[in-house]
Design a protein around this motif. Structure first.
Motif, mmCIF file in Angstrom:
data_model
loop_
_atom_site.group_PDB
_atom_site.id
_atom_site.type_symbol
_atom_site.label_atom_id
_atom_site.label_comp_id
_atom_site.label_asym_id
_atom_site.label_seq_id
_atom_site.Cartn_x
_atom_site.Cartn_y
_atom_site.Cartn_z
ATOM 1 N N VAL A 55 -0.820 -20.488 12.299
ATOM 2 C CA VAL A 55 -0.427 -21.534 13.288
ATOM 3 C C VAL A 55 -0.044 -20.772 14.350
ATOM 4 C CG1 VAL A 55 0.286 -23.037 11.426
ATOM 5 C CG2 VAL A 55 2.019 -21.148 12.010
ATOM 6 N N GLY A 56 0.334 -21.369 15.567
ATOM 7 C CA GLY A 56 0.641 -20.832 16.962
ATOM 8 C C GLY A 56 -0.324 -20.284 17.802
ATOM 9 N N LEU A 57 0.188 -19.738 18.938
ATOM 10 C CA LEU A 57 -0.671 -19.469 19.978
ATOM 11 C C LEU A 57 -0.649 -17.808 20.019
ATOM 12 C CD1 LEU A 57 -2.707 -20.226 22.357
ATOM 13 C CD2 LEU A 57 -0.766 -20.178 23.764
ATOM 14 N N VAL A 58 0.336 -17.353 19.801
ATOM 15 C CA VAL A 58 0.568 -15.935 19.788
ATOM 16 C C VAL A 58 -0.445 -15.075 19.117
ATOM 17 C CG1 VAL A 58 2.347 -14.041 19.517
ATOM 18 C CG2 VAL A 58 3.093 -16.291 20.559
ATOM 19 N N GLN A 59 -0.712 -15.364 17.949
ATOM 20 C CA GLN A 59 -1.661 -14.470 17.116
ATOM 21 C C GLN A 59 -2.942 -14.565 17.509
ATOM 22 O OE1 GLN A 59 -0.095 -17.190 15.786
ATOM 23 N NE2 GLN A 59 -1.722 -18.006 14.987
ATOM 24 N N ARG A 60 -3.461 -15.779 18.249
ATOM 25 C CA ARG A 60 -4.753 -16.007 18.757
ATOM 26 C C ARG A 60 -5.149 -15.193 20.058
ATOM 27 N NH1 ARG A 60 -3.782 -21.397 16.806
ATOM 28 N NH2 ARG A 60 -5.088 -21.739 15.140
ATOM 29 N N LEU A 61 -4.169 -14.775 20.744
ATOM 30 C CA LEU A 61 -4.275 -13.644 22.020
ATOM 31 C C LEU A 61 -4.643 -12.241 21.584
ATOM 32 C CD1 LEU A 61 -1.380 -15.228 24.116
ATOM 33 C CD2 LEU A 61 -3.979 -15.695 24.288
ATOM 34 N N GLY A 62 -5.780 -11.855 21.594
ATOM 35 C CA GLY A 62 -6.054 -10.511 21.283
ATOM 36 C C GLY A 62 -5.373 -9.484 22.124
ATOM 37 N N LEU A 63 -4.675 -9.737 23.223
ATOM 38 C CA LEU A 63 -3.859 -8.806 23.904
ATOM 39 C C LEU A 63 -2.822 -8.448 23.285
ATOM 40 C CD1 LEU A 63 -3.450 -7.779 26.773
ATOM 41 C CD2 LEU A 63 -2.261 -9.811 27.392
ATOM 42 N N LEU A 64 -2.271 -9.318 22.087
ATOM 43 C CA LEU A 64 -0.911 -8.868 21.659
ATOM 44 C C LEU A 64 -1.061 -8.487 20.214
ATOM 45 C CD1 LEU A 64 0.732 -12.351 22.898
ATOM 46 C CD2 LEU A 64 1.051 -10.055 23.742
ATOM 47 N N ASP A 65 -2.269 -8.019 19.804
ATOM 48 C CA ASP A 65 -2.409 -7.420 18.626
ATOM 49 C C ASP A 65 -1.476 -6.267 18.140
ATOM 50 O OD1 ASP A 65 -4.544 -9.119 17.737
ATOM 51 O OD2 ASP A 65 -6.115 -7.524 18.260
ATOM 52 N N GLY A 66 -0.864 -6.552 17.296
ATOM 53 C CA GLY A 66 0.367 -5.375 16.577
ATOM 54 C C GLY A 66 1.783 -5.824 17.462
#
Length: 66
Positions: A29-40
């Motif tokens: 759920v949500g948008l944050v985990q779908r952005l590859g830039l924010l991995d980790g």
């Protein structure tokens, strides 16, 4: 003006909470985990969304009516 500040605050709060929910329950759920830039860095990004949400809510409440 309150609504103008409240809508992005509500959106940021929702995305931040959903990002934390994803990290602790592994639900997609949500948008944050779908952005590859924010991995980790999903927890930090979600927290960084929650803090400005409360700032926007406080700014909206401090505005005078009219």
């Amino acid at each position: 003006m309150k609504e103008l500040l409240g809508v992005p605050g509500f959106t940021a709060l929702g995305q931040g909470v959903l990002g934390l929910l994803h990290e602790f329950t592994r639900r997609r759920v949500g948008l944050v985990q779908r952005l590859g830039l924010l991995d980790g860095y999903e927890v930090y990004a979600s927290t960084a969304l929650i803090v400005p949400a409360f700032v926007l809510f406080a700014a909206a409440e401090s505005r005078r009516p009219g």
